[in-house]
Design a protein around this motif. Structure first.
Motif, short mmCIF file in Angstrom:
data_model
loop_
_atom_site.label_atom_id
_atom_site.label_comp_id
_atom_site.label_asym_id
_atom_site.label_seq_id
_atom_site.Cartn_x
_atom_site.Cartn_y
_atom_site.Cartn_z
N ASN A 59 -93.46 6.40 -9.49
CA ASN A 59 -93.15 4.99 -9.09
C ASN A 59 -92.23 4.70 -10.50
O ASN A 59 -90.91 4.23 -9.87
CB ASN A 59 -94.58 4.04 -9.43
N LEU A 60 -92.03 5.20 -11.28
CA LEU A 60 -90.77 4.96 -11.89
C LEU A 60 -89.62 5.27 -11.82
O LEU A 60 -88.83 4.71 -11.52
CB LEU A 60 -91.32 5.49 -13.39
N PHE A 61 -89.94 6.54 -11.06
CA PHE A 61 -88.07 7.65 -10.46
C PHE A 61 -87.66 6.29 -9.25
O PHE A 61 -86.69 6.79 -9.53
CB PHE A 61 -88.95 8.78 -10.35
N ILE A 62 -88.61 5.60 -8.63
CA ILE A 62 -88.49 5.59 -7.47
C ILE A 62 -87.49 4.41 -7.20
O ILE A 62 -86.78 4.29 -7.01
CB ILE A 62 -89.40 4.97 -6.31
N GLY A 63 -88.14 3.71 -8.55
CA GLY A 63 -88.11 2.21 -9.24
C GLY A 63 -86.42 2.41 -9.55
O GLY A 63 -85.38 2.06 -10.06
N LEU A 64 -86.32 3.25 -10.35
CA LEU A 64 -84.64 3.75 -11.55
C LEU A 64 -83.91 4.17 -10.27
O LEU A 64 -82.47 4.00 -10.76
CB LEU A 64 -85.00 4.78 -12.28
N LYS A 65 -84.44 5.27 -9.66
CA LYS A 65 -83.80 5.27 -8.34
C LYS A 65 -82.89 4.66 -7.77
O LYS A 65 -81.97 4.28 -7.63
CB LYS A 65 -84.01 6.80 -7.64
N SER A 66 -83.66 3.71 -7.15
CA SER A 66 -83.11 2.48 -6.68
C SER A 66 -81.59 1.98 -7.50
O SER A 66 -81.68 1.78 -6.83
CB SER A 66 -84.04 1.30 -5.83
N ASP A 67 -82.62 1.12 -8.44
CA ASP A 67 -81.92 0.73 -9.43
C ASP A 67 -80.27 1.34 -9.58
O ASP A 67 -78.72 0.54 -9.02
CB ASP A 67 -81.94 0.82 -10.41
N ILE A 68 -79.99 2.79 -9.32
CA ILE A 68 -78.67 3.47 -9.83
C ILE A 68 -78.38 4.06 -8.16
O ILE A 68 -77.19 3.42 -8.93
CB ILE A 68 -79.29 5.05 -10.63
N MET A 69 -78.82 3.50 -7.41
CA MET A 69 -77.50 3.76 -6.44
C MET A 69 -77.46 2.71 -5.64
O MET A 69 -77.21 2.41 -4.65
CB MET A 69 -78.76 4.89 -5.54
N SER A 70 -78.00 1.72 -6.22
CA SER A 70 -77.52 -0.41 -5.78
C SER A 70 -76.41 -0.04 -5.64
O SER A 70 -75.35 0.70 -6.11
CB SER A 70 -78.41 -0.77 -6.74
N ARG A 71 -75.49 -0.74 -4.95
CA ARG A 71 -74.01 -1.10 -4.89
C ARG A 71 -73.49 -1.28 -5.80
O ARG A 71 -72.38 -0.92 -6.29
CB ARG A 71 -73.72 -2.36 -3.53
N THR A 72 -73.82 -2.31 -6.72
CA THR A 72 -72.99 -2.42 -7.93
C THR A 72 -73.92 -1.36 -9.23
O THR A 72 -72.45 -1.32 -9.84
CB THR A 72 -74.59 -4.01 -8.87
N SER A 73 -73.69 -0.61 -9.34
CA SER A 73 -74.57 0.91 -9.94
C SER A 73 -73.35 1.46 -9.74
O SER A 73 -72.27 1.94 -10.54
CB SER A 73 -75.70 0.95 -10.21
N LEU A 74 -73.01 2.21 -8.22
CA LEU A 74 -72.42 2.87 -7.89
C LEU A 74 -70.84 2.39 -7.99
O LEU A 74 -70.00 3.07 -8.34
CB LEU A 74 -72.37 3.60 -6.46
N SER A 75 -70.24 0.71 -7.85
CA SER A 75 -69.54 0.79 -7.74
C SER A 75 -68.77 0.43 -9.10
O SER A 75 -67.82 0.90 -9.44
CB SER A 75 -69.33 -1.10 -7.40
N ASN A 76 -70.08 -0.33 -10.79
CA ASN A 76 -69.62 -0.24 -11.39
C ASN A 76 -68.66 1.50 -12.11
O ASN A 76 -67.69 2.40 -12.92
CB ASN A 76 -70.69 -0.16 -12.42
#
Length: 234
Positions: A47-64
């Motif tokens: 669950n930790l992995f899935i949550g962090l993956k979702s955050d890091i692959m988000s539009r804001t994260s990738l845009s930065n």
């Protein structure tokens, strides 16, 4: 001569293709021994992995990440396409998947691989390192409290009741704290750091040379069998 000309043509064609390099890293999550039990450990880490993956692959994260001045990914695409499209290009270039690793049991660890594809062999390694760093920082920044993992709920309840009884009797006792100190959610280790690619995964020079050589051989056989089909070589 035609096979040699075909091989040369294949080599020139490979130079016209944009190369793709891949940098790969492997990261492992584990929970501290004092937190939770092995029965739920793997579930919580996934669950930790899935949550962090979702955050890091988000539009804001990738845009930065794309627009970092020290990295400057996809400069040509950003000049000709909307940023949303460029983000989708990078999202397709990133693979983050759970893997099995010898020596890391599934009950105690969650191991995953991060891969990034890009046209620059040095930038692809730096970009993969930044993705790893974001995972590590995000995991270290997350903490577990008593509410999430009650280590001894019955004993804690008894201590709280004893504190209330002592208070009614006018005795001075140290009441049980409502919350335990926060502890790290997971112990993070970088199993394999991001690699510097030795060569591109595409184009495969051997494939281009083989196709060019094959086309040259076919043309050579045709020219040999039907001399009138090609002009004489002087």
């Amino acid at each position: 001569m035609l096979p040699l000309v075909g091989a040369l043509g294949g080599w020139l064609a490979s130079l016209a293709v944009t190369p793709r390099y891949v940098s790969t890293a492997v990261v492992a999550f584990a929970q501290p021994d004092s937190v939770g039990g092995t029965a739920r450990m793997h579930h919580d880490l996934v669950n930790l992995f899935i949550g962090l993956k979702s955050d890091i692959m988000s539009r804001t994260s990738l845009s930065n990440l794309i627009q970092r001045p020290d990295l400057n990914l996809y400069p040509d695409e950003r000049r000709s396409q909307p940023l949303e499209d460029v983000i989708e290009v990078m999202r397709k270039a990133v693979d983050i998947d759970l893997v099995d690793r010898p020596g890391y049991s599934r009950e105690q660890y969650v191991v995953f691989r991060i891969s990034l594809r890009y046209s620059d062999r040095f930038k692809v390694q730096v970009g993969a390192q930044m993705l790893v760093t974001r995972f590590v920082d995000a995991a270290k920044g997350k903490a577990i409290t008593e509410a999430e993992f009650p280590s001894d709920p019955l004993g804690r309840r008894i201590a709280q009741l004893e504190a209330r009884v002592a208070a009614l009797e006018g005795k001075k006792v140290t009441a049980a704290p409502e919350k335990l100190p926060e502890v790290p959610y997971a112990v993070v280790s970088v199993v394999d750091p991001p690699s510097l690619p030795d060569g591109p995964v595409f184009p495969d020079l051997r494939w281009f040379l083989g196709v060019g050589l094959g086309v040259g051989c076919v043309l050579g056989l045709v020219a040999f069998k039907y001399p009138g089909a090609s002009p004489p070589i002087r």
